[in-house]
Design a protein around this motif. Structure first.
Motif, short mmCIF file in Angstrom:
data_model
loop_
_atom_site.label_atom_id
_atom_site.label_comp_id
_atom_site.label_asym_id
_atom_site.label_seq_id
_atom_site.Cartn_x
_atom_site.Cartn_y
_atom_site.Cartn_z
N ILE A 97 0.83 -1.21 0.00
CA ILE A 97 0.00 0.00 0.00
C ILE A 97 0.87 1.26 0.00
O ILE A 97 0.57 2.23 -0.71
N THR A 98 1.93 1.25 0.77
CA THR A 98 2.75 2.45 0.93
C THR A 98 3.75 2.65 -0.21
O THR A 98 4.26 3.76 -0.39
N THR A 99 4.04 1.62 -0.98
CA THR A 99 5.07 1.75 -2.01
C THR A 99 4.57 1.57 -3.44
O THR A 99 5.28 1.94 -4.38
N ASN A 100 3.38 1.02 -3.63
CA ASN A 100 2.91 0.69 -4.97
C ASN A 100 1.63 1.47 -5.32
O ASN A 100 0.56 1.16 -4.79
N PRO A 101 1.72 2.45 -6.22
CA PRO A 101 0.52 3.21 -6.60
C PRO A 101 -0.60 2.34 -7.15
O PRO A 101 -1.78 2.66 -6.97
N LEU A 102 -0.23 1.25 -7.83
CA LEU A 102 -1.25 0.37 -8.40
C LEU A 102 -2.11 -0.25 -7.30
O LEU A 102 -3.33 -0.38 -7.44
N VAL A 103 -1.48 -0.60 -6.19
CA VAL A 103 -2.21 -1.16 -5.05
C VAL A 103 -3.10 -0.09 -4.42
O VAL A 103 -4.27 -0.34 -4.11
N ARG A 104 -2.56 1.08 -4.22
CA ARG A 104 -3.36 2.17 -3.65
C ARG A 104 -4.56 2.49 -4.54
O ARG A 104 -5.66 2.75 -4.05
N ALA A 105 -4.32 2.48 -5.84
CA ALA A 105 -5.40 2.77 -6.78
C ALA A 105 -6.49 1.72 -6.72
O ALA A 105 -7.69 2.04 -6.70
N GLY A 106 -6.09 0.45 -6.67
CA GLY A 106 -7.07 -0.63 -6.60
C GLY A 106 -7.92 -0.53 -5.35
O GLY A 106 -9.14 -0.72 -5.39
N LEU A 107 -7.28 -0.23 -4.23
CA LEU A 107 -8.01 -0.10 -2.97
C LEU A 107 -8.95 1.10 -3.01
O LEU A 107 -10.08 1.04 -2.53
N ARG A 108 -8.47 2.21 -3.57
CA ARG A 108 -9.31 3.40 -3.64
C ARG A 108 -10.52 3.16 -4.52
O ARG A 108 -11.65 3.52 -4.17
N LEU A 109 -10.31 2.53 -5.65
CA LEU A 109 -11.43 2.22 -6.54
C LEU A 109 -12.43 1.27 -5.88
O LEU A 109 -13.64 1.38 -6.06
N SER A 110 -11.90 0.31 -5.12
CA SER A 110 -12.75 -0.71 -4.48
C SER A 110 -13.58 -0.15 -3.34
O SER A 110 -14.61 -0.73 -2.98
#
Length: 211
Positions: A97-110
């Protein structure tokens, strides 16, 4: 083959760019123009791979889902104490979550757009809970979690706790304090789920979260 390789590289570039954009902006505010600027590709290249903003967002959610499940499956396949594996899982997910924008994006979208993406937004959490449930069952068998707790319900509670902790850490400090907050979370959780005798293999929470 070279053409296929270029197409694959372009697709990856677009998905990674979408991760950056959706991590920074809500779905409603983000535009394909933002993605084009971030990726540095043409509109034709983007539409060759994705027919709409929604299709691109769904791909981001799927990638985030894959990363989380891959992390959980890796831990399930190792001979690690169940309780320690649960703590390590929370650490690894926090790192993503803290290092990968793709993960943050997926969580935000979800979370912010869950109604729009429905099943795609829900499925990662269900799989995540299933992974946690398997680790809880392992911990119960090892005598480190009380058998008085129903594994499925406890797993859902653990995941809900982690989700809340990381969300609060994001809001308050942009995740600067996430590992401190996770350490607190696990201290409280272990106090409630450990057997009456404290268990035979009490993990060092701080060491597991920071190694």
């Amino acid at each position: 083959m070279a053409k296929q390789a270029r197409a694959h590289a372009t697709r990856e570039l677009i998905v990674l760019a979408a991760g950056v954009v959706f991590a920074e902006k809500a779905y409603a505010q983000a535009t394909l123009g933002d993605v084009l600027r971030e990726a540095g590709v043409t509109q034709g290249a983007l539409y060759f791979h994705f027919e709409s903003k929604k299709a691109l967002a769904l791909e981001v959610i799927e990638r985030q889902h894959h990363l989380f499940i891959e992390t959980g499956n890796d831990l399930l396949g190792k001979k690690i104490q169940g309780l320690s594996a649960m703590i390590i899982l929370s650490r690894d997910l926090a790192m993503q979550i803290t290092t990968n924008p793709l993960v943050r994006a997926g969580l935000r979208l979800s979370t912010e757009s869950a109604d729009l993406f429905a099943e795609s937004a829900r499925r990662p959490y269900e799989d995540w809970i299933d992974t946690c449930e398997a680790l809880i069952k392992r911990a119960v068998a090892e005598g480190d979690v009380s058998s008085a707790h129903e594994p499925a319900r406890l797993a859902a509670y653990v995941i809900a706790s982690f989700t809340g902790v990381q969300s609060l850490s994001q809001a308050r400090t942009k995740w600067v304090d996430i590992f401190d907050r996770l350490e607190e979370m696990w201290h409280f959780l272990l106090a409630g789920i450990s057997p009456a005798d404290g268990g035979s293999n009490v993990p060092d929470i701080s060491l597991l979260l920071r190694r």
